[in-house]
Design a protein around this motif. Sequence first.
Motif, PDB file in Angstrom:
ATOM      1  N   LEU A  38      -7.528  45.154 -40.713  1.00  0.00           N
ATOM      2  CA  LEU A  38      -7.147  44.214 -41.785  1.00  0.00           C
ATOM      3  C   LEU A  38      -7.726  42.822 -41.562  1.00  0.00           C
ATOM      4  O   LEU A  38      -7.908  42.057 -42.514  1.00  0.00           O
ATOM      5  N   ASN A  39      -8.008  42.496 -40.297  1.00  0.00           N
ATOM      6  CA  ASN A  39      -8.589  41.178 -40.001  1.00  0.00           C
ATOM      7  C   ASN A  39      -9.941  40.978 -40.665  1.00  0.00           C
ATOM      8  O   ASN A  39     -10.427  39.850 -40.770  1.00  0.00           O
ATOM      9  N   LYS A  40     -10.559  42.082 -41.095  1.00  0.00           N
ATOM     10  CA  LYS A  40     -11.857  41.959 -41.764  1.00  0.00           C
ATOM     11  C   LYS A  40     -11.715  41.386 -43.166  1.00  0.00           C
ATOM     12  O   LYS A  40     -12.690  40.930 -43.763  1.00  0.00           O
ATOM     13  N   TYR A  41     -10.494  41.417 -43.724  1.00  0.00           N
ATOM     14  CA  TYR A  41     -10.262  40.901 -45.086  1.00  0.00           C
ATOM     15  C   TYR A  41      -9.926  39.415 -45.022  1.00  0.00           C
ATOM     16  O   TYR A  41      -8.975  39.021 -44.327  1.00  0.00           O
ATOM     17  N   PRO A  42     -10.665  38.571 -45.738  1.00  0.00           N
ATOM     18  CA  PRO A  42     -10.475  37.115 -45.631  1.00  0.00           C
ATOM     19  C   PRO A  42      -9.044  36.649 -45.917  1.00  0.00           C
ATOM     20  O   PRO A  42      -8.570  35.713 -45.294  1.00  0.00           O
ATOM     21  N   ASP A  43      -8.362  37.307 -46.895  1.00  0.00           N
ATOM     22  CA  ASP A  43      -7.037  36.781 -47.249  1.00  0.00           C
ATOM     23  C   ASP A  43      -5.897  37.472 -46.495  1.00  0.00           C
ATOM     24  O   ASP A  43      -4.724  37.290 -46.831  1.00  0.00           O
ATOM     25  N   PHE A  44      -6.222  38.262 -45.450  1.00  0.00           N
ATOM     26  CA  PHE A  44      -5.171  38.898 -44.651  1.00  0.00           C
ATOM     27  C   PHE A  44      -4.219  37.846 -44.071  1.00  0.00           C
ATOM     28  O   PHE A  44      -2.992  38.011 -44.061  1.00  0.00           O
ATOM     29  N   ASN A  45      -4.778  36.702 -43.643  1.00  0.00           N
ATOM     30  CA  ASN A  45      -3.947  35.659 -43.050  1.00  0.00           C
ATOM     31  C   ASN A  45      -3.042  34.999 -44.090  1.00  0.00           C
ATOM     32  O   ASN A  45      -1.976  34.490 -43.749  1.00  0.00           O
ATOM     33  N   ASN A  46      -3.482  35.013 -45.359  1.00  0.00           N
ATOM     34  CA  ASN A  46      -2.607  34.515 -46.440  1.00  0.00           C
ATOM     35  C   ASN A  46      -1.346  35.371 -46.532  1.00  0.00           C
ATOM     36  O   ASN A  46      -0.234  34.871 -46.721  1.00  0.00           O
ATOM     37  N   TYR A  47      -1.531  36.701 -46.416  1.00  0.00           N
ATOM     38  CA  TYR A  47      -0.378  37.608 -46.464  1.00  0.00           C
ATOM     39  C   TYR A  47       0.580  37.303 -45.311  1.00  0.00           C
ATOM     40  O   TYR A  47       1.803  37.302 -45.484  1.00  0.00           O
ATOM     41  N   LEU A  48       0.001  37.048 -44.118  1.00  0.00           N
ATOM     42  CA  LEU A  48       0.852  36.812 -42.942  1.00  0.00           C
ATOM     43  C   LEU A  48       1.705  35.558 -43.117  1.00  0.00           C
ATOM     44  O   LEU A  48       2.908  35.560 -42.826  1.00  0.00           O
ATOM     45  N   ILE A  49       1.090  34.455 -43.618  1.00  0.00           N
ATOM     46  CA  ILE A  49       1.870  33.222 -43.788  1.00  0.00           C
ATOM     47  C   ILE A  49       2.874  33.394 -44.931  1.00  0.00           C
ATOM     48  O   ILE A  49       3.980  32.851 -44.891  1.00  0.00           O
ATOM     49  N   VAL A  51       4.469  36.202 -45.732  1.00  0.00           N
ATOM     50  CA  VAL A  51       5.626  36.935 -45.209  1.00  0.00           C
ATOM     51  C   VAL A  51       6.520  35.986 -44.406  1.00  0.00           C
ATOM     52  O   VAL A  51       7.746  35.997 -44.529  1.00  0.00           O
ATOM     53  N   LEU A  52       5.910  35.129 -43.611  1.00  0.00           N
ATOM     54  CA  LEU A  52       6.685  34.216 -42.762  1.00  0.00           C
ATOM     55  C   LEU A  52       7.479  33.199 -43.591  1.00  0.00           C
ATOM     56  O   LEU A  52       8.673  32.990 -43.339  1.00  0.00           O
ATOM     57  N   THR A  53       6.836  32.607 -44.585  1.00  0.00           N
ATOM     58  CA  THR A  53       7.457  31.452 -45.246  1.00  0.00           C
ATOM     59  C   THR A  53       8.182  31.782 -46.549  1.00  0.00           C
ATOM     60  O   THR A  53       9.101  31.073 -46.929  1.00  0.00           O
ATOM     61  N   SER A  64       9.074  36.558 -38.308  1.00  0.00           N
ATOM     62  CA  SER A  64       8.565  35.833 -37.141  1.00  0.00           C
ATOM     63  C   SER A  64       7.354  36.542 -36.547  1.00  0.00           C
ATOM     64  O   SER A  64       6.370  35.895 -36.153  1.00  0.00           O
ATOM     65  N   LEU A  65       7.399  37.877 -36.489  1.00  0.00           N
ATOM     66  CA  LEU A  65       6.274  38.651 -35.951  1.00  0.00           C
ATOM     67  C   LEU A  65       5.021  38.408 -36.786  1.00  0.00           C
ATOM     68  O   LEU A  65       3.915  38.264 -36.247  1.00  0.00           O
ATOM     69  N   SER A  66       5.195  38.353 -38.090  1.00  0.00           N
ATOM     70  CA  SER A  66       4.064  38.059 -38.971  1.00  0.00           C
ATOM     71  C   SER A  66       3.446  36.710 -38.600  1.00  0.00           C
ATOM     72  O   SER A  66       2.224  36.561 -38.521  1.00  0.00           O
ATOM     73  N   GLY A  67       4.311  35.728 -38.327  1.00  0.00           N
ATOM     74  CA  GLY A  67       3.831  34.397 -37.934  1.00  0.00           C
ATOM     75  C   GLY A  67       3.113  34.419 -36.594  1.00  0.00           C
ATOM     76  O   GLY A  67       2.102  33.727 -36.403  1.00  0.00           O
ATOM     77  N   LEU A  68       3.615  35.215 -35.647  1.00  0.00           N
ATOM     78  CA  LEU A  68       2.991  35.259 -34.325  1.00  0.00           C
ATOM     79  C   LEU A  68       1.625  35.944 -34.372  1.00  0.00           C
ATOM     80  O   LEU A  68       0.697  35.561 -33.651  1.00  0.00           O
ATOM     81  N   ILE A  69       1.496  36.959 -35.239  1.00  0.00           N
ATOM     82  CA  ILE A  69       0.172  37.589 -35.422  1.00  0.00           C
ATOM     83  C   ILE A  69      -0.793  36.563 -36.015  1.00  0.00           C
ATOM     84  O   ILE A  69      -1.948  36.450 -35.596  1.00  0.00           O
ATOM     85  N   LEU A  70      -0.294  35.778 -36.984  1.00  0.00           N
ATOM     86  CA  LEU A  70      -1.124  34.721 -37.573  1.00  0.00           C
ATOM     87  C   LEU A  70      -1.527  33.692 -36.511  1.00  0.00           C
ATOM     88  O   LEU A  70      -2.689  33.269 -36.446  1.00  0.00           O
ATOM     89  N   THR A 107       8.710  29.328 -35.183  1.00  0.00           N
ATOM     90  CA  THR A 107       7.437  30.044 -35.381  1.00  0.00           C
ATOM     91  C   THR A 107       6.469  29.187 -36.185  1.00  0.00           C
ATOM     92  O   THR A 107       5.274  29.103 -35.860  1.00  0.00           O
ATOM     93  N   VAL A 108       6.976  28.527 -37.235  1.00  0.00           N
ATOM     94  CA  VAL A 108       6.132  27.631 -38.036  1.00  0.00           C
ATOM     95  C   VAL A 108       5.585  26.506 -37.161  1.00  0.00           C
ATOM     96  O   VAL A 108       4.399  26.154 -37.231  1.00  0.00           O
ATOM     97  N   GLY A 109       6.454  25.957 -36.292  1.00  0.00           N
ATOM     98  CA  GLY A 109       6.016  24.890 -35.387  1.00  0.00           C
ATOM     99  C   GLY A 109       4.896  25.347 -34.456  1.00  0.00           C
ATOM    100  O   GLY A 109       3.951  24.596 -34.187  1.00  0.00           O
ATOM    101  N   ILE A 110       4.991  26.593 -33.988  1.00  0.00           N
ATOM    102  CA  ILE A 110       3.949  27.135 -33.096  1.00  0.00           C
ATOM    103  C   ILE A 110       2.616  27.237 -33.836  1.00  0.00           C
ATOM    104  O   ILE A 110       1.557  26.909 -33.292  1.00  0.00           O
ATOM    105  N   ILE A 111       2.660  27.695 -35.100  1.00  0.00           N
ATOM    106  CA  ILE A 111       1.413  27.816 -35.875  1.00  0.00           C
ATOM    107  C   ILE A 111       0.815  26.426 -36.110  1.00  0.00           C
ATOM    108  O   ILE A 111      -0.402  26.223 -35.946  1.00  0.00           O
TER     109      ILE A 111
END
Length: 860
Positions: A38-49, A51-53, A64-70, A107-111
């Motif tokens: 999934l990392n090959k898809y540019p907007d995969f990280n959009n999905y992760l943030i 889910v987190l927020t 939180s796990l979604s945020g840590l993967i991000l 988790t947000v603070g870590i990102i």
Amino acid sequence: MEWKPEEEGLKQILTLLKESQSPDNATQRAVQQKLEELNKYPDFNNYLIFVLTKLTGEEEPTRSLSGLILKNNVKAHYNNFLPEVAEFIKKECLSAVGDPSPLIRATVGIIITTIASKGELTSWPELLPSLCHMLDSQDYNVCEGAFGALQKICEDTAELLDSDALHRPLNVLIPKFLQFFRHSSPKIRCHAIACVNYFIMGRSQALMMHIDAFIENLFHLAGDEDPDVRKNVCRALVMLLEVRLDRLIPHLPNIIEYMLIRTQDPEEGVALEACEFWLSLADQNVCREVLAPRLQALLPVLVRGMRYSDMDVILLRGDRDDDADDAEPDRESDIRPRFHKPRSHTIKHNVGAGDSNMSGGGDSDDEEDGGADPDDGSLSDWNLRKCSAAALDVLANVFGADLLPVLFPILKETLFHDNWESGILALGAIADGCMSGMVPHLPDLVPYLVSCLSERKALVRAITCWTLSRYSHWIVSQSHNLYLRPVMTELLKRVLDNNKRVQEAACSAFATLEEEACTELVPYLGEILLTLVYAFNKYQHKNLLILYDAIGTLADSVGHHLNKPEYINLLMPPLITKWNFLKDEDKDLFPLLEANSQSPEQFEAPDKDFMIVALDLLSGLAEGLDGHIDHLVLNSNLMQLLYQCMQDPMPEVRQSSFALLGDLTKACFQHVLPFIPEFLPILGMNLNPELISVCNNATWAIGEISIKLGPETSKYIPLVLNHLVEIINRPNTPKTLLENTAITIGRLGYVCPHDVAPVLHQFVRQWCSSLRNIRDNDEKDSAFRGICQMIQVNPGGVVPDFMFFCDAVASWTHPKEDLKDMFTKILHGFKNQVGEENWRRFTDQFPVQLNSRLSAMCGI
């Protein structure tokens, strides 16, 4: 247009996140593979943030796990994110700083701080103003979330925040943080102090401008009911003691009283932070003056802090009558040798004669072996007991014997009550600093400690081993029958104890005794070897490594005295048996060095401490057993393994490798010879004086090889000579390295004078100065033969510095006759060359003593 997730994609990612929490390894591997795809898809990280927020209906661990993967993706690939993806993540993070869930806020603070650490503070100009503005929010969650993020940013980018690159945001942030020291929420107060604390050690300009307000606010919080606030207050005062003592001086009596109370805080974390204060105060010149009036109050607190907790005793199996555990195999996590210093080869001196062991001389910040706690092996975390013992140790060095009148009554009471092991620990902790004051008491104390070695509790036996080792220097200097003999006998019994912790403590203590006693142990070698050999069959894996260390130290200490048939017949069979039974995956001697180099994809890199212990044991044996080491080297792949170790990235491993190479060269050169073409280029590449001990051992090994290799060394001289000449002319080169370098240059000149003599003028003055204080020995002999041969080949090279050569010649006490003839020939040759009158004018410049020595030796 605002990015929106597709329903199907969101569902797929949520499923993966939930599956990744499965305990099944196969499921986790499958999930990991899908996530990488999934990392090959540019907007995969959009999905992760997203889910987190935004998915507040989902369970917090999933969000939180979604945020840590991000966070991991940001760390690894942020510079490849599309600009619109990066902007979306930043915007979402700022919108979620005040999430109602503490886990999501964290988790947000870590990102946020991970993005900031990627150099984005400069290209995210709205971040700091936004977070700073949120601090004033009436919503607690927003304020706390912003502070949490700021604390992480302060921790990771303290220097940048105090730089012109960001227009010094600290000028705004520090006063802002100080406003929150009196906030009603303890969590906010804690964040505020922690944020400011990150800027103390760097002496931040913005903080120094507000230093008085900072200190005043700390004093206001001194009695705070929240333990985390108290912990941060103590931490701040400890750091301020180091960087702004001038501001604390007027308040020191009150701070000392405060720290006395906090060192006894019911919360151990607070007590530990407070206890650090005494370590820091001991480094200050004012320590003796300000602390002397309060020693009566402080020392009982430190001795009480050295008590072993019930949990410590259980972990050490020290509470059991039946404490035998030596039949239980070690867990992999237990296997760690005592701190081991790599070998370093040095020269003997005329001035202050005696061996000096550099032991790591400058490459690392090693403390002396045997610090302030004997049980580092199993309870490795820094804790109040260890800090209290360390504090007592450093204060003993400040106050010396003056500490004893206050401490003795406390120890007497402690030694005759429960927890008396803390009294024995205290006796060990003060040994270094209070030795002069302890000497009158040692004739009674040492026999008392020897009797404690038979105590029922394993914990007491283990601590007593360590404490006795701290007095080794005194024990060795006294009557053998009264002290050394009984101490050695009882320690050897404890080496064969049935408790693994006691075995470890006894073996380490015995190694310390060996270092102090050296050849004083020769009369007892048979008894010592019988015990150590018996331990081979008794010890589990971890303690075997410590046993190897003790045998290597013994070989170092008694040297050639070990080279007797009865000792060799005792020691060699178990070593060869162990050798033959080693399994490929063992972390023992050779497989320790072997498995990773053969199959790096199958085996983890071996623990470097083990490698160093193994190399140094072999070095000690090569030195002690001399040619008899041949049995071990023959039919082994030691040379191939040594070749690997000589190229290890860790300097200490290379240092020990070169020491072993030199010792094997002396003991069994026939095994080294075939590998010389591979070894010498590596030695040449390690002639780097920035790593003093590595360079020192490489230099020494080159000299040893050249003596054995003879004229064949010629082809390798271009690889090493220029480096050696640079080192000997380098300003501020440590004396030991200069001496080893001079001896090796001399030895190269001895075996290949025509190769080295052309550059004689480049090093002869420094060479003579370096070797004038070395006492007469074989190394000096070979080096001077070399310089004489080089002078005969290129006499012009020494002319400008001939006085230095004369001075170096005069440093000899009893040169061998043929060497004396070489000196005489050179001196008379120069005298005849310049004529009687010029020679007289030349020698008139010499000090009287130099003239008389040359006259007596060479008839000049």
